[in-house]
Design a protein around this motif. Structure first.
Motif, PDB file in Angstrom:
ATOM      1  N   ALA A   5      -4.189 -12.483  -4.933  1.00 43.96           N
ATOM      2  CA  ALA A   5      -5.169 -13.189  -5.764  1.00 43.96           C
ATOM      3  C   ALA A   5      -5.854 -12.208  -6.695  1.00 43.96           C
ATOM      4  O   ALA A   5      -6.234 -11.122  -6.293  1.00 43.96           O
ATOM      5  N   LEU A   6      -6.025 -12.632  -7.951  1.00 45.55           N
ATOM      6  CA  LEU A   6      -6.499 -11.704  -8.967  1.00 45.55           C
ATOM      7  C   LEU A   6      -7.789 -12.147  -9.612  1.00 45.55           C
ATOM      8  O   LEU A   6      -8.217 -13.286  -9.498  1.00 45.55           O
ATOM      9  N   ASP A   7      -8.344 -11.211 -10.384  1.00 47.61           N
ATOM     10  CA  ASP A   7      -9.530 -11.481 -11.186  1.00 47.61           C
ATOM     11  C   ASP A   7      -9.085 -12.019 -12.532  1.00 47.61           C
ATOM     12  O   ASP A   7      -9.008 -11.304 -13.497  1.00 47.61           O
ATOM     13  N   CYS A   8      -8.725 -13.254 -12.617  1.00 49.05           N
ATOM     14  CA  CYS A   8      -8.264 -13.815 -13.885  1.00 49.05           C
ATOM     15  C   CYS A   8      -9.463 -14.035 -14.784  1.00 49.05           C
ATOM     16  O   CYS A   8     -10.035 -15.115 -14.845  1.00 49.05           O
ATOM     17  N   ALA A  83      -5.553  -8.132 -14.367  1.00 50.75           N
ATOM     18  CA  ALA A  83      -4.842  -6.989 -13.788  1.00 50.75           C
ATOM     19  C   ALA A  83      -5.238  -6.689 -12.351  1.00 50.75           C
ATOM     20  O   ALA A  83      -4.610  -5.855 -11.701  1.00 50.75           O
ATOM     21  N   GLY A  84      -6.286  -7.330 -11.852  1.00 53.12           N
ATOM     22  CA  GLY A  84      -6.732  -7.068 -10.489  1.00 53.12           C
ATOM     23  C   GLY A  84      -7.948  -6.174 -10.394  1.00 53.12           C
ATOM     24  O   GLY A  84      -8.273  -5.665  -9.319  1.00 53.12           O
ATOM     25  N   LEU A 196      -3.138  -1.747 -16.148  1.00 53.13           N
ATOM     26  CA  LEU A 196      -2.402  -2.324 -17.263  1.00 53.13           C
ATOM     27  C   LEU A 196      -1.376  -3.325 -16.738  1.00 53.13           C
ATOM     28  O   LEU A 196      -0.313  -2.937 -16.237  1.00 53.13           O
ATOM     29  N   PRO A 197      -1.664  -4.634 -16.826  1.00 51.69           N
ATOM     30  CA  PRO A 197      -0.732  -5.635 -16.317  1.00 51.69           C
ATOM     31  C   PRO A 197       0.464  -5.808 -17.243  1.00 51.69           C
ATOM     32  O   PRO A 197       0.318  -5.790 -18.477  1.00 51.69           O
ATOM     33  N   THR A 198       1.650  -5.950 -16.658  1.00 49.20           N
ATOM     34  CA  THR A 198       2.809  -6.297 -17.460  1.00 49.20           C
ATOM     35  C   THR A 198       2.664  -7.756 -17.903  1.00 49.20           C
ATOM     36  O   THR A 198       1.935  -8.537 -17.277  1.00 49.20           O
ATOM     37  N   PRO A 199       3.342  -8.171 -18.989  1.00 48.78           N
ATOM     38  CA  PRO A 199       3.248  -9.569 -19.429  1.00 48.78           C
ATOM     39  C   PRO A 199       3.622 -10.558 -18.326  1.00 48.78           C
ATOM     40  O   PRO A 199       2.956 -11.580 -18.148  1.00 48.78           O
ATOM     41  N   GLY A 200       4.668 -10.232 -17.556  1.00 48.14           N
ATOM     42  CA  GLY A 200       5.078 -11.136 -16.484  1.00 48.14           C
ATOM     43  C   GLY A 200       4.031 -11.268 -15.400  1.00 48.14           C
ATOM     44  O   GLY A 200       3.791 -12.362 -14.874  1.00 48.14           O
ATOM     45  N   PHE A 201       3.391 -10.164 -15.064  1.00 45.98           N
ATOM     46  CA  PHE A 201       2.356 -10.193 -14.041  1.00 45.98           C
ATOM     47  C   PHE A 201       1.175 -11.049 -14.489  1.00 45.98           C
ATOM     48  O   PHE A 201       0.662 -11.874 -13.734  1.00 45.98           O
ATOM     49  N   ARG A 202       0.763 -10.842 -15.712  1.00 49.00           N
ATOM     50  CA  ARG A 202      -0.395 -11.576 -16.213  1.00 49.00           C
ATOM     51  C   ARG A 202      -0.109 -13.081 -16.299  1.00 49.00           C
ATOM     52  O   ARG A 202      -0.948 -13.900 -15.948  1.00 49.00           O
ATOM     53  N   MET A 259       4.073  -5.731  -7.099  1.00 50.98           N
ATOM     54  CA  MET A 259       2.987  -4.984  -6.465  1.00 50.98           C
ATOM     55  C   MET A 259       2.112  -5.886  -5.595  1.00 50.98           C
ATOM     56  O   MET A 259       1.719  -6.979  -6.003  1.00 50.98           O
ATOM     57  N   THR A 260       1.803  -5.419  -4.406  1.00 54.66           N
ATOM     58  CA  THR A 260       0.877  -6.120  -3.525  1.00 54.66           C
ATOM     59  C   THR A 260      -0.538  -5.584  -3.747  1.00 54.66           C
ATOM     60  O   THR A 260      -0.731  -4.536  -4.373  1.00 54.66           O
ATOM     61  N   GLU A 261      -1.522  -6.301  -3.199  1.00 55.42           N
ATOM     62  CA  GLU A 261      -2.897  -5.813  -3.279  1.00 55.42           C
ATOM     63  C   GLU A 261      -3.027  -4.454  -2.616  1.00 55.42           C
ATOM     64  O   GLU A 261      -3.722  -3.571  -3.122  1.00 55.42           O
ATOM     65  N   GLU A 262      -2.351  -4.286  -1.491  1.00 50.90           N
ATOM     66  CA  GLU A 262      -2.404  -3.000  -0.783  1.00 50.90           C
ATOM     67  C   GLU A 262      -1.811  -1.888  -1.637  1.00 50.90           C
ATOM     68  O   GLU A 262      -2.359  -0.778  -1.696  1.00 50.90           O
ATOM     69  N   ASP A 263      -0.696  -2.185  -2.306  1.00 54.12           N
ATOM     70  CA  ASP A 263      -0.078  -1.189  -3.186  1.00 54.12           C
ATOM     71  C   ASP A 263      -1.047  -0.746  -4.280  1.00 54.12           C
ATOM     72  O   ASP A 263      -1.213   0.452  -4.544  1.00 54.12           O
ATOM     73  N   LEU A 264      -1.662  -1.738  -4.923  1.00 53.19           N
ATOM     74  CA  LEU A 264      -2.568  -1.425  -6.033  1.00 53.19           C
ATOM     75  C   LEU A 264      -3.788  -0.667  -5.533  1.00 53.19           C
ATOM     76  O   LEU A 264      -4.243   0.294  -6.174  1.00 53.19           O
ATOM     77  N   ALA A 265      -4.324  -1.080  -4.383  1.00 49.71           N
ATOM     78  CA  ALA A 265      -5.491  -0.386  -3.829  1.00 49.71           C
ATOM     79  C   ALA A 265      -5.163   1.081  -3.542  1.00 49.71           C
ATOM     80  O   ALA A 265      -5.975   1.974  -3.813  1.00 49.71           O
TER      81      ALA A 265
END
Length: 274
Positions: A5-8, A83-84, A196-202, A259-265
């Protein structure tokens, strides 16, 4: 699909204006959100910044060294929307007992604290109707004239941060943290990172959060066009942040759909050298 879940933060592009309008009707400033925090250890707790009491604001701004020292306990998370940033900042604050400062939460307050002279683009934006903001203008024009992207109100972020206690550390997040404005404030280069979110991620992030008929673009005469304009504007903004961080040699993390939340953290924590 995005895996957490992201900060949209698309909603913050316009919904904060309703807070400003309501506050103006009541003849008072919009309320500020002041998140609570638990006191936790700060890696730079042994560094004591110069006292600011008795210093004039102009003198403080001129003394770049003192300003950097006064913000040494601050960690910055900027980047493109969706981007989270909020997700990771909340997680970092919760786990380390730090104070969380979300720049989205103070937009209405900052708008109230500006004048047309010091924030001309912001006040022009406030005077527009919804179609002028999101439908009738090109994404390029939207990018070039959007007040927060131009750095209007950034000084108010700095003022707020300087008023906070130096213990615990502070993690500040939001797309308003433009690289060229943050870099001069860094006593420690590793205290800032841009996601920096990729277009697909966003796209996946917003598809997972949007509900048909909801959101500020539905207040326009052409929500689909408004959404396309906004998506293109934000894509160009992310590219601009990427170029700027590269030029200034600042740290970034690319966020993609694997990428998971854990990965990004973990990557943000590593960037901060914690």
């Amino acid at each position: 699909m995005a895996r957490f879940a992201l900060d949209c933060s698309r909603h913050t592009s316009d919904s904060w204006t309703e807070d400003v309008t309501a506050a103006e009707r009541l003849g008072r400033p919009a309320e500020r959100a002041v998140p609570g925090s638990r006191v936790g250890p700060c890696p730079d707790r042994g560094v004591v910044a110069p006292e600011r009491s008795g210093m004039r604001r102009d003198d403080e701004a001129a003394d770049a060294g003192a300003l950097r020292a006064g913000l040494r306990h601050v960690y910055w998370i900027g980047g493109g929307s969706g981007a989270g940033k909020s997700t990771i900042a909340r997680r970092l604050a919760d786990r380390r007992g730090w104070h969380l400062y979300a720049t989205d939460d103070v937009m209405a307050d900052h708008a109230r604290r500006t004048t047309p002279e010091d924030a001309p683009f912001l006040h022009k934006f406030l005077a527009m109707d919804m179609d002028e903001r999101w439908v009738n203008r090109s994404p390029q024009t939207m990018l070039e004239t959007f007040h927060w992207f131009r750095g209007e109100g950034f000084g108010l972020i700095v003022e707020d941060l300087l008023r906070l206690p130096r213990e615990p550390c502070v993690v500040v997040e939001g797309f308003r943290l433009l690289p060229h404005l943050v870099k001069p404030l860094l006593a420690v280069p590793g205290h800032a990172v841009w996601l920096l979110p990729t277009p697909g991620f966003r796209q996946a992030a917003f598809r997972g959060r949007e509900t048909p008929g909801e959101g500020f673009t539905w207040k326009t005469s052409d929500p689909e066009r408004a959404d396309r304009n906004l998506a293109e504007r934000d894509r160009m903004f992310t590219n601009r942040v990427h170029e700027e961080t590269s030029r200034l040699e600042l740290r970034t993390v690319e966020v993609d759909t694997t990428m998971t939340e854990e990965d990004l953290a973990k990557q943000v924590t590593a960037a901060f050298e914690l």
